[in-house]
Every structure is written in C-alpha cells, then in structure tokens.
Design an enzyme around this catalytic site. Structure first.
Site, PDB file in Angstrom:
ATOM      1  N   LYS A   1       0.844  -1.193   0.000  1.00  0.00           N
ATOM      2  CA  LYS A   1       0.000   0.000   0.000  1.00  0.00           C
ATOM      3  C   LYS A   1       0.872   1.232   0.000  1.00  0.00           C
ATOM      4  O   LYS A   1       1.924   1.265   0.648  1.00  0.00           O
ATOM      5  CB  LYS A   1      -0.908   0.019   1.238  1.00  0.00           C
ATOM      6  CG  LYS A   1      -1.915   1.173   1.234  1.00  0.00           C
ATOM      7  CD  LYS A   1      -2.767   1.195   2.494  1.00  0.00           C
ATOM      8  CE  LYS A   1      -2.073   1.904   3.635  1.00  0.00           C
ATOM      9  NZ  LYS A   1      -2.934   2.031   4.828  1.00  0.00           N
TER      10      LYS A   1
ATOM     11  N   LYS B   1       0.726   5.862  -0.651  1.00  0.00           N
ATOM     12  CA  LYS B   1      -0.083   7.070  -0.753  1.00  0.00           C
ATOM     13  C   LYS B   1       0.016   7.663  -2.159  1.00  0.00           C
ATOM     14  O   LYS B   1       1.083   7.705  -2.757  1.00  0.00           O
ATOM     15  CB  LYS B   1       0.358   8.093   0.293  1.00  0.00           C
ATOM     16  CG  LYS B   1       0.189   7.589   1.724  1.00  0.00           C
ATOM     17  CD  LYS B   1       0.495   8.659   2.734  1.00  0.00           C
ATOM     18  CE  LYS B   1       0.524   8.085   4.148  1.00  0.00           C
ATOM     19  NZ  LYS B   1      -0.714   7.400   4.499  1.00  0.00           N
TER      20      LYS B   1
ATOM     21  N   ASP C   1      -3.903   4.860  -1.068  1.00  0.00           N
ATOM     22  CA  ASP C   1      -4.449   5.639   0.037  1.00  0.00           C
ATOM     23  C   ASP C   1      -4.378   7.118  -0.322  1.00  0.00           C
ATOM     24  O   ASP C   1      -3.297   7.628  -0.642  1.00  0.00           O
ATOM     25  CB  ASP C   1      -3.626   5.349   1.299  1.00  0.00           C
ATOM     26  CG  ASP C   1      -4.106   6.091   2.530  1.00  0.00           C
ATOM     27  OD1 ASP C   1      -5.120   6.803   2.462  1.00  0.00           O
ATOM     28  OD2 ASP C   1      -3.449   5.942   3.584  1.00  0.00           O
TER      29      ASP C   1
ATOM     30  N   ASN D   1      -5.655   9.534   1.881  1.00  0.00           N
ATOM     31  CA  ASN D   1      -5.664  10.308   3.123  1.00  0.00           C
ATOM     32  C   ASN D   1      -6.724  11.415   3.141  1.00  0.00           C
ATOM     33  O   ASN D   1      -6.447  12.557   3.527  1.00  0.00           O
ATOM     34  CB  ASN D   1      -4.292  10.908   3.410  1.00  0.00           C
ATOM     35  CG  ASN D   1      -3.381   9.941   4.138  1.00  0.00           C
ATOM     36  OD1 ASN D   1      -2.223   9.794   3.751  1.00  0.00           O
ATOM     37  ND2 ASN D   1      -3.856   9.260   5.158  1.00  0.00           N
TER      38      ASN D   1
ATOM     39  N   GLU E   1      -8.336   3.730  -0.541  1.00  0.00           N
ATOM     40  CA  GLU E   1      -8.458   4.058   0.882  1.00  0.00           C
ATOM     41  C   GLU E   1      -8.639   5.555   1.109  1.00  0.00           C
ATOM     42  O   GLU E   1      -7.915   6.371   0.536  1.00  0.00           O
ATOM     43  CB  GLU E   1      -7.212   3.568   1.620  1.00  0.00           C
ATOM     44  CG  GLU E   1      -7.253   3.769   3.123  1.00  0.00           C
ATOM     45  CD  GLU E   1      -6.026   3.198   3.797  1.00  0.00           C
ATOM     46  OE1 GLU E   1      -5.597   3.770   4.824  1.00  0.00           O
ATOM     47  OE2 GLU E   1      -5.488   2.179   3.309  1.00  0.00           O
TER      48      GLU E   1
ATOM     49  N   GLU F   1      -9.540   4.095   9.682  1.00  0.00           N
ATOM     50  CA  GLU F   1      -8.460   4.341  10.648  1.00  0.00           C
ATOM     51  C   GLU F   1      -8.711   5.597  11.475  1.00  0.00           C
ATOM     52  O   GLU F   1      -8.121   5.756  12.544  1.00  0.00           O
ATOM     53  CB  GLU F   1      -7.117   4.464   9.933  1.00  0.00           C
ATOM     54  CG  GLU F   1      -6.973   5.707   9.075  1.00  0.00           C
ATOM     55  CD  GLU F   1      -5.655   5.764   8.323  1.00  0.00           C
ATOM     56  OE1 GLU F   1      -4.819   6.619   8.689  1.00  0.00           O
ATOM     57  OE2 GLU F   1      -5.469   4.986   7.382  1.00  0.00           O
TER      58      GLU F   1
ATOM     59  N   ASP G   1      -8.379   1.563  13.722  1.00  0.00           N
ATOM     60  CA  ASP G   1      -7.099   1.768  14.386  1.00  0.00           C
ATOM     61  C   ASP G   1      -7.301   1.433  15.865  1.00  0.00           C
ATOM     62  O   ASP G   1      -8.208   1.980  16.505  1.00  0.00           O
ATOM     63  CB  ASP G   1      -6.692   3.239  14.206  1.00  0.00           C
ATOM     64  CG  ASP G   1      -5.428   3.627  14.935  1.00  0.00           C
ATOM     65  OD1 ASP G   1      -4.405   3.831  14.274  1.00  0.00           O
ATOM     66  OD2 ASP G   1      -5.482   3.757  16.179  1.00  0.00           O
TER      67      ASP G   1
ATOM     68  N   HIS H   1      -4.764  -1.167  11.395  1.00  0.00           N
ATOM     69  CA  HIS H   1      -3.995   0.042  11.084  1.00  0.00           C
ATOM     70  C   HIS H   1      -2.910   0.220  12.137  1.00  0.00           C
ATOM     71  O   HIS H   1      -3.186   0.371  13.324  1.00  0.00           O
ATOM     72  CB  HIS H   1      -4.910   1.269  11.072  1.00  0.00           C
ATOM     73  CG  HIS H   1      -4.196   2.548  10.755  1.00  0.00           C
ATOM     74  ND1 HIS H   1      -3.954   3.523  11.691  1.00  0.00           N
ATOM     75  CD2 HIS H   1      -3.638   2.978   9.594  1.00  0.00           C
ATOM     76  CE1 HIS H   1      -3.306   4.526  11.123  1.00  0.00           C
ATOM     77  NE2 HIS H   1      -3.096   4.221   9.858  1.00  0.00           N
TER      78      HIS H   1
ATOM     79  N   GLU I   1      -1.893  -4.571   8.654  1.00  0.00           N
ATOM     80  CA  GLU I   1      -0.988  -3.556   8.099  1.00  0.00           C
ATOM     81  C   GLU I   1       0.375  -3.687   8.768  1.00  0.00           C
ATOM     82  O   GLU I   1       0.480  -3.565   9.996  1.00  0.00           O
ATOM     83  CB  GLU I   1      -1.519  -2.143   8.316  1.00  0.00           C
ATOM     84  CG  GLU I   1      -0.558  -1.106   7.745  1.00  0.00           C
ATOM     85  CD  GLU I   1      -1.014   0.333   7.919  1.00  0.00           C
ATOM     86  OE1 GLU I   1      -0.729   1.145   7.033  1.00  0.00           O
ATOM     87  OE2 GLU I   1      -1.649   0.635   8.954  1.00  0.00           O
TER      88      GLU I   1
END
Length: 336
Positions: free
Chosen positions: A139, A141, A170, A172, A196, A222, A245, A272, A292
């Site tokens: 994974k 970003k 991801d 974010n 994500e 998360e 998370d 997470h 993760e």
C-alpha cells in the site's frame, strides 16, 4: 516496514499480585506526547485499587468523559489504558491476549505499508518489501496534482512487484467527490485492489455515492473515533472494507465491539499500525482481512513481530507479546 522515529507513550499496570502489563500508543506528533502522557497518568491514578475488569472500566471511563468528549487525546489515553489492562489480564492468565478473547495465535496475511512518495522511491521500496517480507500486497499514498502522475506511480510499483502482488492505494481524505470518482475509475483499469480514504472520514453520503460509481472497493476506518463512528459509517453504506485503528477505536474493548459491527455487516476488517496489538486482535475478528505492517515500536522491543512469507507470526507469549528492551527505552526516553 518500520517508522524510524515516532512519539510513543507507554502505560504500565501493576497488580497487587505482582503481575505487570503494558501497552503503547502513537500520538503522531511530539507536541501531543506530554499531554497524552499526563492524561494516561491522571486517569490511570483513579484506577488504583480497582478490580482488573477492562470492559467494565472502559464503559465507566467513556461515560465519565461523555461531556468532555471521548475523541482526540482523551480517546488515545483511554485506549492506552484499556490495552494495558487487557495485557495485564492476559499475562495474569499466562496466555496470549487472543486466547483470552477466545481465539488462538495463527499466521496472518500482511500488506506492506510503504512510506515513500513518487514513482521511483515507491517502486524501490515496494520491491524491497516483497523481497524481504514476502509481502503479497503493498500500500502507498497517492495524491499528486496530475492524475497521470498517480497512474505512473502505480505502473512503476507494478513493474517492481510483478502481477502476483496486490496494489492498495491511500488518498488520506484528500480528494473532492468528482475527483475521487475520476481517479477511482482510472485506478480500476490498473487492477488496484482498494481505494483508501478518498474522501473525508465523516462524508458518509459522499463515500456511499462513490461506491455506487466504482467496482474498486472503498476502504477506510483508521480515523473513526470509537465504535459509534464505525457503526454510523457502515449503516450509511460508506465502505466496502474497513480498517479500524486500535488506538482510535477504543483499545481492545473498542476493537471487539467494532469486530462485531463488521461481522454483522459482513465487512472484511483489516488493521492500522499497532502491529503487536493487531496480531492479537485479528485472530478474534470474525471478518479478519489483512494486518498492516508498519511498525512503530519494533526498534524498542527485544522481539519485534516476525514476518515470514508475507505472514505475521503471532507470538505465543502472554498478553500482547510486548518485550521491551530496557537499553533502547533508556536511550530514547523523552521528558514528558
């Protein structure tokens, strides 16, 4: 995959029978280190003399803080104490936490969570993770200004890991609704396996609408503060997959509530960060998916979580399995 420098708060619980347990949280920024440590100390002091009953204490503390609110730093402190209490209870029983929760240690599939940015850096890191960890999923970003740059990054990573490794991305919470749809559709064509946090965590309606436009599964969770936030999102149909998370969802007690919510909706549930706690919690999670692998405490432990062939080997040690290295703790101790 290890974060080389991270602010951690470690809570220690001691019983009158001589059992000691502990847990840690990662409040992300050094600016929060002192406030979280103070909250853990102050709230923890009020538990002196209590029976070791983590679920009962969790409910009482969350009720006590309902006016101030049980999000942010308060939740981080409450989760730290909850995990430490559960660790102590499992150590007193002489069993890994997962056994206390009715499960047993078993190998868990991981995904390697990469830390780089841009095509060249991520391709190198992804190849290394596959080679050293045997990771079958990676994974990273995305979120560059141009969509084509994001797609070039995915292509570069694919070239480094081959066709047998799943690619997860991801954002974010960084996209608008139209841009999330545009990028999601483009990523589908590159066989990306999850998208994500494309939108803000509280935009349940937007996430549900996005799901209706994509075949690419939408992942998130998360940044849910406690099981109620998770229940709201899943009831709204905001996600295909979830990944609470352990620190933000409410520690062990909050996680087990979350696991029941995911099970009721038949939503695959990943973790997470917090690899040690997650390795104990996922075996007791009915819809467990992926762990993760992004290790924040490993350099401080005598025995970091072991990974072989893309599988986390859950230790058969009491509690969370944390075995701190006193020399490392002394070296990196902060005055908070």
């Amino acid at each position: 995959n290890v974060i080389p420098r991270a602010p951690l708060v470690i809570a220690e619980v001691r019983t009158t029978q001589g059992v000691t347990g502990n847990a840690y949280v990662f409040p992300y920024t050094p600016a929060a280190l002192g406030p979280v440590a103070a909250l853990v100390r102050n709230i923890g002091a009020g538990l002196a003399g209590r029976s070791l009953a983590p679920a009962v204490i969790w409910a009482e503390l969350h009720n006590n803080f309902r006016i101030l609110g049980t999000e942010g730093l308060v939740q981080i402190a409450l989760s730290c104490l909850d995990m430490a209490l559960w660790d102590t209870l499992a150590r007193a029983a002489g069993v890994p936490l997962c056994r206390l929760l009715g499960a047993e240690p078993r190998p868990l599939p991981i995904y390697a969570s990469l830390r780089g940015w841009g095509a060249a850096m991520l391709a190198e890191e992804a190849g290394r993770s596959v080679a050293t960890l045997g990771a079958r999923a990676v994974k990273f970003k995305l979120g560059q200004a141009r969509l084509e740059d994001d797609l070039d990054t995915v292509r570069a990573v694919r070239g480094a890991v081959g066709n047998g490794v799943e690619i997860l991305v991801d954002y974010n919470q960084g996209l608008t609704r139209p841009e999330a749809e545009r990028r999601g559709l483009a990523l589908e064509a590159l066989d990306v396996r999850w998208l994500e946090e494309p939108l803000p965590v509280d935009d349940d309606a937007g996430l549900a609408a996005l799901r209706g436009q994509l075949r690419l599964p939408v992942q998130g969770g998360e940044n849910w503060w406690g099981p109620r936030g998770m229940a709201r999102a899943l009831e709204a149909g905001a996600l295909d997959l979830c990944m609470p998370d352990a620190m933000k969802i409410g520690g062990v007690t909050g996680w087990m509530q979350a696991a029941s919510i995911a099970a009721a909706k038949r939503i695959p549930m990943s973790s997470h960060i917090f690899v040690e706690a997650s390795a104990q919690l996922l075996p007791a999670t009915p819809t467990a998916h992926l762990l993760e692998h992004l290790d924040v405490a490993g350099p401080l432990l005598r025995q970091p979580l072991e990974v072989q062939g893309g599988m986390a080997l859950v230790p058969d040690r009491p509690g969370l399995g944390l075995d701190w290295d006193p020399a490392a703790l002394a070296r990196w101790a902060a005055d908070a």
